[in-house]
Design a protein around this motif. Structure first.
Motif, PDB file in Angstrom:
ATOM      1  N   MET A   2       0.711  -1.141  -0.011  1.00  0.00           N
ATOM      2  CA  MET A   2      -0.128  -0.138  -0.038  1.00  0.00           C
ATOM      3  C   MET A   2       1.010   1.203   0.053  1.00  0.00           C
ATOM      4  O   MET A   2       1.744   1.374   0.685  1.00  0.00           O
ATOM      5  N   LEU A   3       0.535   2.107  -0.865  1.00  0.00           N
ATOM      6  CA  LEU A   3       1.413   3.520  -0.953  1.00  0.00           C
ATOM      7  C   LEU A   3       0.801   4.452   0.091  1.00  0.00           C
ATOM      8  O   LEU A   3      -0.439   4.543   0.372  1.00  0.00           O
ATOM      9  N   LYS A   4       1.773   5.075   0.839  1.00  0.00           N
ATOM     10  CA  LYS A   4       1.600   5.765   2.193  1.00  0.00           C
ATOM     11  C   LYS A   4       2.036   7.027   1.551  1.00  0.00           C
ATOM     12  O   LYS A   4       3.272   7.256   1.689  1.00  0.00           O
ATOM     13  N   LEU A   5       1.191   8.082   1.313  1.00  0.00           N
ATOM     14  CA  LEU A   5       1.598   9.523   0.941  1.00  0.00           C
ATOM     15  C   LEU A   5       0.487  10.516   1.773  1.00  0.00           C
ATOM     16  O   LEU A   5      -0.552  10.223   1.888  1.00  0.00           O
ATOM     17  N   ASN A   6       1.169  11.442   2.077  1.00  0.00           N
ATOM     18  CA  ASN A   6       0.387  12.628   2.706  1.00  0.00           C
ATOM     19  C   ASN A   6      -0.365  13.423   1.416  1.00  0.00           C
ATOM     20  O   ASN A   6       0.154  13.338   0.336  1.00  0.00           O
ATOM     21  N   SER A   7      -1.026  14.436   1.800  1.00  0.00           N
ATOM     22  CA  SER A   7      -1.934  15.110   0.632  1.00  0.00           C
ATOM     23  C   SER A   7      -0.888  16.119  -0.137  1.00  0.00           C
ATOM     24  O   SER A   7      -0.926  16.127  -1.241  1.00  0.00           O
ATOM     25  N   GLN A   8       0.158  16.531   0.514  1.00  0.00           N
ATOM     26  CA  GLN A   8       1.170  17.488  -0.114  1.00  0.00           C
ATOM     27  C   GLN A   8       1.945  16.478  -1.031  1.00  0.00           C
ATOM     28  O   GLN A   8       2.383  16.722  -2.220  1.00  0.00           O
ATOM     29  N   GLN A   9       2.367  15.389  -0.490  1.00  0.00           N
ATOM     30  CA  GLN A   9       3.268  14.362  -1.499  1.00  0.00           C
ATOM     31  C   GLN A   9       2.226  14.096  -2.806  1.00  0.00           C
ATOM     32  O   GLN A   9       2.758  13.911  -3.730  1.00  0.00           O
ATOM     33  N   LEU A  10       0.904  13.705  -2.626  1.00  0.00           N
ATOM     34  CA  LEU A  10       0.052  13.517  -3.679  1.00  0.00           C
ATOM     35  C   LEU A  10      -0.035  14.508  -4.485  1.00  0.00           C
ATOM     36  O   LEU A  10      -0.081  14.395  -5.690  1.00  0.00           O
ATOM     37  N   LYS A  11      -0.074  15.710  -4.159  1.00  0.00           N
ATOM     38  CA  LYS A  11      -0.279  17.083  -4.807  1.00  0.00           C
ATOM     39  C   LYS A  11       0.963  16.938  -5.688  1.00  0.00           C
ATOM     40  O   LYS A  11       0.834  17.588  -6.710  1.00  0.00           O
ATOM     41  N   PHE A  12       1.930  16.839  -5.189  1.00  0.00           N
ATOM     42  CA  PHE A  12       3.406  16.929  -5.771  1.00  0.00           C
ATOM     43  C   PHE A  12       3.392  16.006  -6.989  1.00  0.00           C
ATOM     44  O   PHE A  12       3.710  16.340  -8.025  1.00  0.00           O
ATOM     45  N   LEU A  13       3.060  14.591  -6.609  1.00  0.00           N
ATOM     46  CA  LEU A  13       2.923  13.847  -7.922  1.00  0.00           C
ATOM     47  C   LEU A  13       1.965  13.955  -8.803  1.00  0.00           C
ATOM     48  O   LEU A  13       2.177  13.727  -9.947  1.00  0.00           O
ATOM     49  N   ALA A  14       0.800  14.665  -8.519  1.00  0.00           N
ATOM     50  CA  ALA A  14      -0.277  14.851  -9.474  1.00  0.00           C
ATOM     51  C   ALA A  14       0.113  15.992 -10.341  1.00  0.00           C
ATOM     52  O   ALA A  14       0.096  16.090 -11.208  1.00  0.00           O
ATOM     53  N   SER A  15       0.959  16.968  -9.616  1.00  0.00           N
ATOM     54  CA  SER A  15       1.399  18.189 -10.361  1.00  0.00           C
ATOM     55  C   SER A  15       2.644  17.756 -11.589  1.00  0.00           C
ATOM     56  O   SER A  15       2.509  18.033 -12.780  1.00  0.00           O
ATOM     57  N   VAL A  16       3.344  16.787 -11.188  1.00  0.00           N
ATOM     58  CA  VAL A  16       4.464  16.212 -11.974  1.00  0.00           C
ATOM     59  C   VAL A  16       3.480  15.500 -13.138  1.00  0.00           C
ATOM     60  O   VAL A  16       3.963  15.676 -14.398  1.00  0.00           O
ATOM     61  N   GLN A  17       2.868  14.636 -12.680  1.00  0.00           N
ATOM     62  CA  GLN A  17       2.031  13.887 -13.846  1.00  0.00           C
ATOM     63  C   GLN A  17       1.142  14.922 -14.797  1.00  0.00           C
ATOM     64  O   GLN A  17       1.126  14.676 -15.939  1.00  0.00           O
ATOM     65  N   LEU A  18       0.595  15.857 -14.221  1.00  0.00           N
ATOM     66  CA  LEU A  18       0.051  16.893 -14.991  1.00  0.00           C
ATOM     67  C   LEU A  18       0.798  17.606 -16.041  1.00  0.00           C
ATOM     68  O   LEU A  18       0.172  18.032 -17.250  1.00  0.00           O
ATOM     69  N   ALA A  19       2.058  17.901 -15.787  1.00  0.00           N
ATOM     70  CA  ALA A  19       2.999  18.462 -16.863  1.00  0.00           C
ATOM     71  C   ALA A  19       3.124  17.477 -18.142  1.00  0.00           C
ATOM     72  O   ALA A  19       3.208  18.274 -19.232  1.00  0.00           O
ATOM     73  N   ASP A  20       2.917  16.263 -18.126  1.00  0.00           N
ATOM     74  CA  ASP A  20       2.964  15.576 -19.073  1.00  0.00           C
ATOM     75  C   ASP A  20       2.453  14.142 -18.791  1.00  0.00           C
ATOM     76  O   ASP A  20       2.591  13.960 -17.679  1.00  0.00           O
ATOM     77  N   ASP A  21       2.030  13.235 -19.785  1.00  0.00           N
ATOM     78  CA  ASP A  21       1.852  12.043 -19.584  1.00  0.00           C
ATOM     79  C   ASP A  21       3.186  11.060 -19.484  1.00  0.00           C
ATOM     80  O   ASP A  21       3.506  10.516 -20.587  1.00  0.00           O
ATOM     81  N   TRP A  22       3.680  11.043 -18.709  1.00  0.00           N
ATOM     82  CA  TRP A  22       5.098  10.303 -18.634  1.00  0.00           C
ATOM     83  C   TRP A  22       4.937   8.736 -18.821  1.00  0.00           C
ATOM     84  O   TRP A  22       3.916   8.374 -18.189  1.00  0.00           O
ATOM     85  N   HIS A  23       5.993   8.200 -19.419  1.00  0.00           N
ATOM     86  CA  HIS A  23       6.086   6.740 -19.442  1.00  0.00           C
ATOM     87  C   HIS A  23       6.390   6.296 -17.856  1.00  0.00           C
ATOM     88  O   HIS A  23       7.317   6.841 -17.311  1.00  0.00           O
ATOM     89  N   ALA A  24       5.936   4.934 -17.700  1.00  0.00           N
ATOM     90  CA  ALA A  24       6.053   4.558 -16.157  1.00  0.00           C
ATOM     91  C   ALA A  24       7.601   4.268 -15.970  1.00  0.00           C
ATOM     92  O   ALA A  24       8.002   4.478 -14.831  1.00  0.00           O
TER      93      ALA A  24
END
Length: 82
Positions: free
Chosen positions: A1-23
């Motif tokens: 299970m992935l354990k992230l707080n809201s700030q970490q999740l928002k950061f990852l969402a922002s990175v993903q929003l910049a482009d659709d990166w390959h996994a």
């Protein structure tokens, strides 16, 4: 299970929003965006540790979830610009 707080999740969402990166590149991209994050060093390192636990399929699933959150406007106005 992935354990992230809201700030970490928002950061990852922002990175993903910049482009659709390959996994396979997502971890490197997250590391490249470290300077743009609002995370404390410990939070950033914990984010990396959590991502390292994931398989490529799980990273893909995480990216799809981040895309869904972004499409709902959950992380609106917090996109990291390329």
């Amino acid at each position: 299970m992935l354990k992230l707080n809201s700030q970490q999740l928002k950061f990852l969402a922002s990175v993903q929003l910049a482009d659709d990166w390959h996994a396979t590149a997502f971890m490197d991209i997250v590391t490249d965006y470290k300077q743009e994050s609002n995370l404390q060093e410990t939070e950033f390192q914990n984010t990396i540790v959590e991502l390292q636990k994931l398989s490529l399929d799980e990273i893909t699933s995480l990216q799809m979830a981040l895309n869904i959150l972004n499409s709902l406007g959950w992380n609106e106005n917090e996109s990291i610009k390329q």
